[in-house]
Design a protein around this motif. Structure first.
Motif, PDB file in Angstrom:
ATOM      1  N   ASP A  70       0.817  -1.214   0.000  1.00 32.56           N
ATOM      2  CA  ASP A  70       0.000   0.000   0.000  1.00 32.56           C
ATOM      3  C   ASP A  70       0.848   1.260   0.000  1.00 32.56           C
ATOM      4  OD1 ASP A  70      -2.315  -1.377  -0.034  1.00 32.56           O
ATOM      5  OD2 ASP A  70      -3.225  -0.257   1.620  1.00 32.56           O
TER       6      ASP A  70
ATOM      7  N   ILE B 164       1.709   1.288  -4.119  1.00 34.03           N
ATOM      8  CA  ILE B 164       0.495   1.953  -4.606  1.00 34.03           C
ATOM      9  C   ILE B 164       0.565   3.462  -4.380  1.00 34.03           C
ATOM     10  CG2 ILE B 164      -1.994   2.123  -4.348  1.00 34.03           C
ATOM     11  CD1 ILE B 164      -1.985  -0.844  -3.612  1.00 34.03           C
ATOM     12  N   ASP B 165       0.839   3.839  -3.129  1.00 29.01           N
ATOM     13  CA  ASP B 165       0.880   5.271  -2.860  1.00 29.01           C
ATOM     14  C   ASP B 165       2.098   5.920  -3.506  1.00 29.01           C
ATOM     15  OD1 ASP B 165      -1.441   5.349  -1.593  1.00 29.01           O
ATOM     16  OD2 ASP B 165      -0.663   5.684   0.423  1.00 29.01           O
TER      17      ASP B 165
ATOM     18  N   PRO C 142      -0.848   8.244  -5.891  1.00 31.04           N
ATOM     19  CA  PRO C 142      -1.150   9.602  -5.431  1.00 31.04           C
ATOM     20  C   PRO C 142       0.068  10.391  -4.974  1.00 31.04           C
ATOM     21  CG  PRO C 142      -2.121   7.932  -4.000  1.00 31.04           C
ATOM     22  CD  PRO C 142      -1.615   7.231  -5.188  1.00 31.04           C
TER      23      PRO C 142
ATOM     24  N   TYR D 239      -2.711  24.000  -4.233  1.00 35.37           N
ATOM     25  CA  TYR D 239      -3.004  22.866  -5.100  1.00 35.37           C
ATOM     26  C   TYR D 239      -4.364  22.256  -4.846  1.00 35.37           C
ATOM     27  CZ  TYR D 239      -1.289  20.180  -1.090  1.00 35.37           C
ATOM     28  OH  TYR D 239      -1.090  19.665   0.141  1.00 35.37           O
ATOM     29  N   LEU D 240      -4.865  22.376  -3.612  1.00 27.79           N
ATOM     30  CA  LEU D 240      -6.182  21.831  -3.322  1.00 27.79           C
ATOM     31  C   LEU D 240      -7.224  22.478  -4.212  1.00 27.79           C
ATOM     32  CD1 LEU D 240      -6.203  21.745   0.533  1.00 27.79           C
ATOM     33  CD2 LEU D 240      -6.498  19.814  -1.018  1.00 27.79           C
TER      34      LEU D 240
ATOM     35  N   TYR E 226      -7.269  21.791  -7.955  1.00 29.29           N
ATOM     36  CA  TYR E 226      -8.018  20.655  -8.480  1.00 29.29           C
ATOM     37  C   TYR E 226      -9.513  20.900  -8.475  1.00 29.29           C
ATOM     38  CZ  TYR E 226      -3.996  17.826  -9.323  1.00 29.29           C
ATOM     39  OH  TYR E 226      -2.852  17.366  -9.854  1.00 29.29           O
TER      40      TYR E 226
ATOM     41  N   MET F  63     -11.891  20.720 -11.804  1.00 28.52           N
ATOM     42  CA  MET F  63     -13.145  20.009 -11.930  1.00 28.52           C
ATOM     43  C   MET F  63     -14.249  20.934 -12.431  1.00 28.52           C
ATOM     44  SD  MET F  63     -15.499  18.102  -9.210  1.00 28.52           S
ATOM     45  CE  MET F  63     -16.510  19.537  -9.163  1.00 28.52           C
TER      46      MET F  63
ATOM     47  N   GLU G  64     -20.369  14.148  -8.818  1.00 33.76           N
ATOM     48  CA  GLU G  64     -19.158  14.940  -8.624  1.00 33.76           C
ATOM     49  C   GLU G  64     -19.341  15.962  -7.512  1.00 33.76           C
ATOM     50  OE1 GLU G  64     -15.925  14.713 -10.470  1.00 33.76           O
ATOM     51  OE2 GLU G  64     -17.085  12.915 -10.082  1.00 33.76           O
TER      52      GLU G  64
ATOM     53  N   ILE H 166     -17.446  17.765  -3.131  1.00 33.01           N
ATOM     54  CA  ILE H 166     -17.043  19.055  -2.576  1.00 33.01           C
ATOM     55  C   ILE H 166     -17.340  19.173  -1.080  1.00 33.01           C
ATOM     56  CG2 ILE H 166     -17.377  21.558  -2.765  1.00 33.01           C
ATOM     57  CD1 ILE H 166     -17.850  20.995  -5.820  1.00 33.01           C
TER      58      ILE H 166
ATOM     59  N   PHE I 212     -15.066  16.859   0.776  1.00 37.46           N
ATOM     60  CA  PHE I 212     -13.717  17.410   0.732  1.00 37.46           C
ATOM     61  C   PHE I 212     -13.566  18.504   1.800  1.00 37.46           C
ATOM     62  CE2 PHE I 212     -11.251  20.921  -1.243  1.00 37.46           C
ATOM     63  CZ  PHE I 212     -10.010  20.315  -1.269  1.00 37.46           C
TER      64      PHE I 212
ATOM     65  N   ILE J  51      -5.175  17.960   5.412  1.00 36.44           N
ATOM     66  CA  ILE J  51      -4.976  18.500   4.067  1.00 36.44           C
ATOM     67  C   ILE J  51      -4.520  17.404   3.118  1.00 36.44           C
ATOM     68  CG2 ILE J  51      -3.761  20.222   2.692  1.00 36.44           C
ATOM     69  CD1 ILE J  51      -5.695  21.450   4.670  1.00 36.44           C
ATOM     70  N   TYR J  52      -3.547  16.615   3.585  1.00 34.54           N
ATOM     71  CA  TYR J  52      -3.051  15.523   2.756  1.00 34.54           C
ATOM     72  C   TYR J  52      -4.192  14.573   2.426  1.00 34.54           C
ATOM     73  CZ  TYR J  52      -0.764  11.093   1.622  1.00 34.54           C
ATOM     74  OH  TYR J  52      -0.391   9.912   1.022  1.00 34.54           O
TER      75      TYR J  52
ATOM     76  N   ALA K 213      -7.474  15.023   2.489  1.00 40.81           N
ATOM     77  CA  ALA K 213      -8.500  15.607   1.639  1.00 40.81           C
ATOM     78  C   ALA K 213      -8.016  15.656   0.196  1.00 40.81           C
ATOM     79  CB  ALA K 213      -8.858  17.006   2.134  1.00 40.81           C
ATOM     80  N   PHE K 214      -6.771  15.994   0.058  1.00 38.12           N
ATOM     81  CA  PHE K 214      -6.192  16.076  -1.277  1.00 38.12           C
ATOM     82  C   PHE K 214      -6.175  14.705  -1.952  1.00 38.12           C
ATOM     83  CE2 PHE K 214      -2.152  15.606  -3.653  1.00 38.12           C
ATOM     84  CZ  PHE K 214      -2.541  16.294  -4.778  1.00 38.12           C
ATOM     85  N   LYS K 215      -5.757  13.720  -1.188  1.00 36.88           N
ATOM     86  CA  LYS K 215      -5.672  12.367  -1.737  1.00 36.88           C
ATOM     87  C   LYS K 215      -7.069  11.886  -2.138  1.00 36.88           C
ATOM     88  CE  LYS K 215      -3.241   8.137  -0.351  1.00 36.88           C
ATOM     89  NZ  LYS K 215      -2.486   7.538   0.753  1.00 36.88           N
TER      90      LYS K 215
ATOM     91  N   PHE L 298      -9.586  13.663  -2.927  1.00 37.45           N
ATOM     92  CA  PHE L 298     -10.050  14.417  -4.079  1.00 37.45           C
ATOM     93  C   PHE L 298      -9.386  13.938  -5.359  1.00 37.45           C
ATOM     94  CE2 PHE L 298     -11.158  17.835  -6.769  1.00 37.45           C
ATOM     95  CZ  PHE L 298     -12.296  18.371  -6.218  1.00 37.45           C
ATOM     96  N   LEU L 299      -8.079  13.786  -5.286  1.00 34.28           N
ATOM     97  CA  LEU L 299      -7.304  13.404  -6.464  1.00 34.28           C
ATOM     98  C   LEU L 299      -7.804  12.081  -7.023  1.00 34.28           C
ATOM     99  CD1 LEU L 299      -4.665  13.993  -8.168  1.00 34.28           C
ATOM    100  CD2 LEU L 299      -3.560  12.393  -6.629  1.00 34.28           C
ATOM    101  N   TYR L 300      -7.882  11.105  -6.146  1.00 28.92           N
ATOM    102  CA  TYR L 300      -8.306   9.774  -6.560  1.00 28.92           C
ATOM    103  C   TYR L 300      -9.667   9.811  -7.230  1.00 28.92           C
ATOM    104  CZ  TYR L 300      -5.313   5.989  -4.715  1.00 28.92           C
ATOM    105  OH  TYR L 300      -4.344   5.072  -4.512  1.00 28.92           O
TER     106      TYR L 300
ATOM    107  N   PHE M 134     -11.500  12.179  -8.222  1.00 26.28           N
ATOM    108  CA  PHE M 134     -11.678  13.088  -9.333  1.00 26.28           C
ATOM    109  C   PHE M 134     -11.099  12.503 -10.618  1.00 26.28           C
ATOM    110  CE2 PHE M 134     -10.081  16.698 -11.849  1.00 26.28           C
ATOM    111  CZ  PHE M 134     -11.314  17.139 -12.276  1.00 26.28           C
ATOM    112  N   LEU M 135      -9.923  11.901 -10.525  1.00 26.27           N
ATOM    113  CA  LEU M 135      -9.315  11.332 -11.728  1.00 26.27           C
ATOM    114  C   LEU M 135     -10.202  10.252 -12.320  1.00 26.27           C
ATOM    115  CD1 LEU M 135      -5.501  11.198 -11.007  1.00 26.27           C
ATOM    116  CD2 LEU M 135      -6.775  12.703 -12.528  1.00 26.27           C
TER     117      LEU M 135
ATOM    118  N   THR N 216      -6.239   3.283  -1.387  1.00 23.24           N
ATOM    119  CA  THR N 216      -5.402   3.847  -0.320  1.00 23.24           C
ATOM    120  C   THR N 216      -5.848   5.231   0.130  1.00 23.24           C
ATOM    121  OG1 THR N 216      -3.819   4.719  -1.908  1.00 23.24           O
ATOM    122  CG2 THR N 216      -3.367   2.540  -1.012  1.00 23.24           C
TER     123      THR N 216
ATOM    124  N   ASP O 178      -6.731   6.968   4.797  1.00 27.69           N
ATOM    125  CA  ASP O 178      -6.305   8.321   5.167  1.00 27.69           C
ATOM    126  C   ASP O 178      -7.491   9.243   5.365  1.00 27.69           C
ATOM    127  OD1 ASP O 178      -3.466   8.132   5.282  1.00 27.69           O
ATOM    128  OD2 ASP O 178      -3.486   7.820   3.120  1.00 27.69           O
TER     129      ASP O 178
END
Lengths: 712, 516
Positions: free
Chosen positions: A657, A661-662, A666, A687-688, A691, A695, B150, B154, B157, B169-170, B172-174, B176-178, B180-181, B237, B241
């Motif tokens: 993991d 994976i990580d 990500p 960066y938050l 994104y 979107m 979608e 928000i 998040f 923050i990490y 929430a970002f992760k 979102f990224l996952y 969203f992609l 993953t 988190d």
């Protein structure tokens, strides 16, 4: 009445468990004990109603699941097999409830304890009264839960909670097999209802299931998977490791769950599904082998244990082995008979041991006991009765003896006869049965001698306060002793003798002793069933005796009332053939001889020369070490399965993991994104929103594109 | 029926109105009246969510389980030129998810009663989230579905990012990224579908036979999105988190409802619209599901953070869902839906259980605890019940989903069922060991001496969930009867699409993916 049997304990458990603060310990005890006794009385009535009155029936209560053909009901199935179990469960449970009034009198959590006991009783009852495999699985896991709760009852003790988990998880390994077996049954039979499944069994003998690229005989595979479940619950070799540790629970629990009832569920399962096992000869051979191995293994380990409860626990394990090898040889009625008698004398031994432990202020190590028979005279007598019953003392030829004499010797004799007829592992089982009987005698008398006789070896202070238990603990012992004395003699005819022809009705084949024919039992019984279902079988294929028997049966059914005719005709037929198929006298005497030998040896070691065993223990030779470490099975499992689970878990987590994976996913992308975001926006947390913004653009883009597309 | 009353729109948008009301209130009130504002915000949120729950029950009562198609359908032209309309409706597959969402929201609000940080915003975020999630389950227009799907990102998040833990923050970002992609690919696929069919009406799309090789691509694109949502291994993953950092109520919603969007998506889009591709990819899904069940169970066993442990356990339980769905048997699909609903209750309860001790001691480290039973016996009993439900003990709802999906899988391939059944062993290991370490033993940490048992609010929350977990463990037919007609139709539709259309296409599909 059936409702009372099953639901009174549940209701009592719910009241005692949920309202323990409100009603207090005393009332909780009264409610749970009263409910269980009521259930026991009703069980006896049901037992006679079913066996004598012939009122086998199934009561459907409610629908549990229904998806397509997958229809599962809550039901109470009452036939001879479940009626026998009802009597065993509720009677032992009532006695254990009563006994616990005394044994647990100083415990601050009595209400919880009694709630668990009643919950267990309910789960066990729902197991044996199931009319389908899923409800049985419910009871199966339910007793596992109760066992988990009761082993870990003293939750402040780490050893107790660890043992509880070990029991639950080991049982889950068995349940893994059982669950797959149930799924396979559904695949093959399209139903999980007992009646529907068993009626189709003969037609499915040729079916196969592909499993991991191999085509298995469907019935063999099903039987094997079901037996895996039975191995877990009944602590058979490989999956036995939880049972000795389960002794961490209070002693009444050991008597009820880990001797008389729950651990016999595996035997019950095999007997309940005997139709499948009969047509699965390879699996049956495997069962015989595992059962015999367990009988011997556990008996050898029992020789070198010093904890009084662990000795009895290994003894239980060993006796369960007897039941299984009997079942594996097709001797289902004999297995059930031993289950029945064993419940009484083993519960007696455990409760007796509890009385000793109670009297000696929680001392369990037999090395610190000795010379207390005068202080606990009734307990002493009761333990002796239990030991005589366990070791199967009786007079061969005359056929008079303690409970174990009837059931255990029956298994050993029949094993010999099956072996003679070439049934797989029959002779193996016979010899192991005889050897284990000798070992049983040795460790049982060792227990008696070390506990009650000789000089006291513990703290003198303990001896001063040693006391006999009060009547509330003694009376259950007396009841159980009556069972240990007479259960064998009283029920021999019904369980395995001539009475068995009518006693079991459809629920079990009566066994070779009953029909006076040791060989080809399986085909014989299968044929009489086949006749009933109108399937034609070539008479020429059957031995003349069998053909004669089924003709007898057919004729009898026309002329007489079925039940009466069954007994008469078979009785004559049995007498006629009895001499030719009777085991030789030396076989009858062999268990007796080894039992005597075991007793003498135990006397020599622990009464005549008490220094000898101590020296052996002190020398700690390889054999002694091997035995007292229980064949190192726990160590092997710890080194392999437990360790592997930990290591794999860590590898999948920290490497799989986090790194792979990580690292690739990500975090890698994040690192890239972060650096580019820094470059673009020069904002650390930008960066938050970056994104979020992307979107938004995406959605807008879609809308624009759609509108543009519409305009075009 | 309810006449012309647009009940689905009411259920969907009332929470949003509540959110607007709270935000308006905040704008109108002066800052020194913060306490009053907070109280009112909580009151509004609780009232609105309870009212919506009541409405959802009315809808459930009115729902005709004998009918397979969509009910309570509302349709208004929106962008008629594009064939986009505002269309809502529920069938047997979605109706219970609407009820589950409406049911869990009041519990979330109640469990956040003691929150002090930006209460009004928090309540508004939850109400907005409710609108969006219910919208996902009700939407009968693909475009509408996408917006809800979608959009639900928000508020979630924000909930993690604003009210979360230290590393929020990490996380929430992760998260979102996952998610969203995955969604970007789904969006592309939706555009392709639109160009093919010329409408975004889901009912029309369900009836449209997509070409076989196109199905493959569309399936993969949707899979990217739904697999992340489930989450399936190896795109899981983000979940541990996100859970660890999310506030308790956030975890409840995340595990209880948001994870179900993926399974719902498979049932609404992938299976009926791309039946051939679903059949083609089913073995892959099986393998991923088994890996999810076994591997994440093993990982869960090694966790030192109780919340992470439950999060990994969620991944394992979702493995049963994907497994069941792609067996394409009635038993498997019904089991999968049941498993989702049951997990919605059980995982929500487990996260609330963790919340109970987190509120008291502000740590999730398992080693911090031990011996709680001496101070919190009621808590120990309730937590024990849900631990057993999570382990799938018969008599709890957790068992039904597992046995149904596994039995369904056994009909398709016994190996798959065997793999899944391994997870049943491991789940007992990690759950019981964790429970023992937290609850049993003697108290060695002096900080635990002050522990107090469940208060009334916690007791109500967990008690209601416990009743459900046990009731549906003993009587599963109320749920399966509701879903039956629609599931039967789904499976029939799937099977009727299976006859070999053209051998060329059948071989082309694997060749294309191989080439890719």
């Amino acid at each position: 009445m059936a409702y009372i049997v099953v639901f009174a304990p549940l209701l009592a458990a719910a009241i005692a468990g949920l309202l323990q603060k409100q009603i207090g310990d005393r009332l909780a005890q009264i409610i749970t004990t009263g409910a269980t006794i009521a259930a026991a009385l009703c069980s006896v009535a049901i037992f006679f109603d079913v066996t004598v009155g012939g009122n086998a029936r199934t009561i459907e209560l409610a629908q549990w699941m229904a998806v397509g053909n997958f229809e599962i009901n809550w039901a109470i199935r009452l036939d001879t097999l479940s009626a026998v179990m009802l009597v065993v469960i509720t009677s032992v449970s009532s006695l254990v409830h009563v006994y616990s009034w005394g044994y647990m009198s100083h415990d601050p959590h009595r209400a919880r304890f009694f709630a668990y006991l009643s919950l267990f009783t309910f789960a066990m009852l729902s197991l044996v009264t199931a009319d389908n495999f899923i409800q049985m699985f419910f009871g199966w896991e339910g007793v596992g839960l109760a066992s988990y709760l009761l082993i870990g009852f003293w939750y402040q003790k780490d050893s107790a909670t660890s043992a509880a988990i070990k029991a639950f998880v080991t049982n889950r390994v068995g349940d893994f097999g059982l669950a797959l077996g149930i799924m396979a049954i559904y695949l093959v039979f399209g139903s999980l209802q007992f009646d529907e499944v068993f009626a189709q069994v003969p037609a499915m003998a040729e079916e196969t299931i592909g499993f991991f690229g191999v085509n298995f005989q469907a019935l063999e595979l099903i039987a094997f998977l079901l037996f895996i479940g039975a191995m877990g619950k009944s602590a058979q070799f490989f999956l036995h490791v939880w049972l000795p540790d389960a002794m961490e629970g209070p002693t009444p629990v050991s008597a009820l769950i880990h001797a008389a009832t729950m651990v016999t569920a595996g035997v019950f399962l095999v007997c309940r599904a005997h139709g499948i096992f009969e047509l699965a000869p390879n699996t049956s051979a495997f069962i015989t082998f595992i059962g015999a191995t367990t009988a011997l293994f556990a008996a050898t380990v029992g020789l070198a244990q010093n904890d009084i409860k662990r000795v009895i626990a290994y003894s239980t394990c060993s006796q369960l082995g007897y039941m299984f090898f009997a079942a594996g040889l097709g001797l289902y009625s004999a297995a059930m008979f031993h289950l029945f008698t064993h419940a009484f004398f083993k519960a007696l031994l455990f409760l007796g041991a509890g009385s000793v432990i109670h009297g000696l202020h929680e001392e369990q190590d037999m090395r610190n006991m000795g010379g207390i028979y005068k202080l606990l005279p009734i307990t002493w007598i009761m333990m002796i009765i239990g030991t005589l019953a366990l070791t199967g003392v009786g007079i061969p030829l005359l056929g008079i003896g303690f409970a174990g004499f009837y059931s255990k010797d029956m298994i050993i004799e029949e094993a010999f006869m099956m072996g003679q007829d070439g049934v797989a592992f029959g002779m193996f089982a016979f010899w192991i049965g005889v050897i284990a009987a000798g070992l049983t005698s040795f460790y049982s008398w060792r227990l008696i001698f070390m506990t009650f006789h000789g000089k006291h070896r513990g703290e003198p202070e303990v001896l001063k306060h040693a006391h006999e238990s009060g009547p509330v603990m003694i009376i259950p012992l007396v009841f159980l002793a009556v069972g240990a004395l007479f259960a064998g003699a009283a029920f021999k005819s019904d369980f395995v003798g001539k009475g068995a022809l009518t006693f079991w009705e459809e629920s079990l084949p009566p066994g070779p002793y009953a029909v006076g024919n040791y060989g080809h039992l399986v085909e014989d019984y299968g044929q009489s069933h086949a006749d009933e279902h109108g399937v034609e079988l070539s008479e020429a294929e059957s031995a003349s005796l069998e053909a004669a028997m089924s003709e007898d049966e057919a004729a009898a059914a026309q002329d007489h009332a079925v039940e009466a005719a069954h007994g008469d005709d078979h009785g004559e037929g049995a007498d006629g053939e009895h001499h030719g198929h009777h085991p030789p006298t030396w076989v009858l005497f062999s268990p007796f001889a080894v039992t005597l030998f075991g007793f003498v040896l135990a006397w020599y070691f622990y009464m005549a020369n008490p220094e000898l065993p101590r020296r052996i223990a002190a020398n700690n030779g390889p054999l002694h070490r091997f035995l007292s470490n229980k064949w190192y099975v726990d160590e092997i499992y710890n080194a392999t399965f437990v360790r592997a689970t930990r290591v794999l878990g860590d590898v999948f987590w920290k490497f799989g993991d986090q790194k792979v994976i990580d690292g690739l996913g990500p975090n890698g992308i994040a690192a890239t994104a972060l650096s580019s975001a820094r470059r673009i926006a020069k904002l650390q947390s930008g960066y938050l929103y970056h994104y979020a913004f992307v979107m938004l653009i995406g959605v807008l883009g879609l809308a624009l594109w759609l509108i543009a597309g519409a305009g075009a | 029926m309810l006449g012309q009353l647009p009940i689905l729109s009411a259920i969907t948008f009332l929470p949003a109105l509540g959110a607007v009301a709270i935000l308006l209130l905040r704008a109108l009130m002066r800052s020194e009246e913060g306490a009053v504002l907070d109280r009112n915000a909580k009151g509004i949120a609780l009232f609105v969510t309870l009212f919506v729950f009541a409405l959802s029950l009315v809808m459930l009562v009115e729902f005709d389980a004998g009918q397979a198609g969509f009910q309570f359908v509302e349709s208004l032209p929106w962008l008629p030129a594009l064939g986009i309309s505002y269309k809502m409706g529920v069938d047997g597959i979605s109706v219970l998810f609407v009820v589950l969402t409406a049911f869990l929201l009041p519990i979330c609000i109640l469990s956040s009663w003691k929150l002090e940080k930006r209460v009004a915003d928090y309540m508004a975020a939850f109400l907005l989230l409710e609108t969006l999630v219910i919208g996902v389950f009700c939407a009968l227009d693909m475009f509408l579905f996408y917006i809800f799907f979608e959009g639900s990102l928000i508020p979630m998040f924000l909930i993690i990012g604003v009210w979360g833990g230290q590393n929020r923050i990490y996380a929430a970002f992760k998260f979102f990224l996952y998610t969203f992609l995955g969604s970007v690919l789904m969006l592309a696929a939706m555009i392709v579908m639109f160009t093919q069919v010329g409408t975004t009406d889901i009912e029309v799309l369900l009836a449209h036979p997509f070409a076989r090789d196109l199905q493959t691509w569309l399936w993969l694109a949707f899979f990217a999105s739904f697999a992340v949502k489930m989450p399936m291994w190896p795109v899981h993953t983000w979940l541990p988190d996100a859970h660890v950092q999310a506030p308790t109520a956030g975890s409840v919603i995340l595990a209880g409802i948001l994870l179900k969007l993926g399974g719902y998506g498979f049932l609404r889009f992938s299976i009926p619209m791309f039946p051939n591709a679903s059949e083609f990819f089913a073995p892959m899904v099986f393998v991923l599901s088994i890996i999810a069940i076994v591997v994440t169970s093993l990982i869960a066993f090694r966790q030192t953070d109780i919340k992470k442990l439950i999060a990994y356990s969620s991944v394992a339980h979702m493995g049963f869902v994907t497994l069941g769905i792609f067996t394409m048997t009635e038993l498997g699909v019904q089991g999968a839906i049941f498993q989702m609903l049951s997990h919605g209750v059980i995982s929500a309860a487990l996260f609330l259980c963790i919340g109970v001790i987190y509120d008291r001691f502000h740590t999730r480290e398992i080693s911090f605890y031990g011996g709680l039973v001496h101070k919190m016996p009621v808590y120990a009993a309730v937590f024990g019940l849900f631990a057993m439900a999570n382990v799938g003990l018969p008599g709890t709802s957790g068992f039904i989903g597992e046995i149904m999906t596994m039995t369904g899988a056994f009909q398709v391939d016994p190996r798959v069922a065997a793999g899944a059944a391994l997870g049943v062993i491991f789940s007992a290991v990690y759950m019981l060991v964790a429970y023992k370490k937290v609850v049993f033993g003697v108290i060695t940490n002096p900080k635990l001496e002050t522990a107090t048992d469940l208060n009334a609010r916690e007791w109500i929350n967990l008690g209601v969930l416990a009743v459900l977990a046990v009731y549906f463990g003993f009587f599963s037919t109320p749920i399966t009867d509701t879903t039956r007609a629609s599931v039967d139709q789904l499976i029939q539709q799937y099977q009727s699409a299976q006859p070999v259309e053209a051998p060329v296409a059948a071989t082309a599909a694997p060749a294309e993916t191989a080439a890719h």
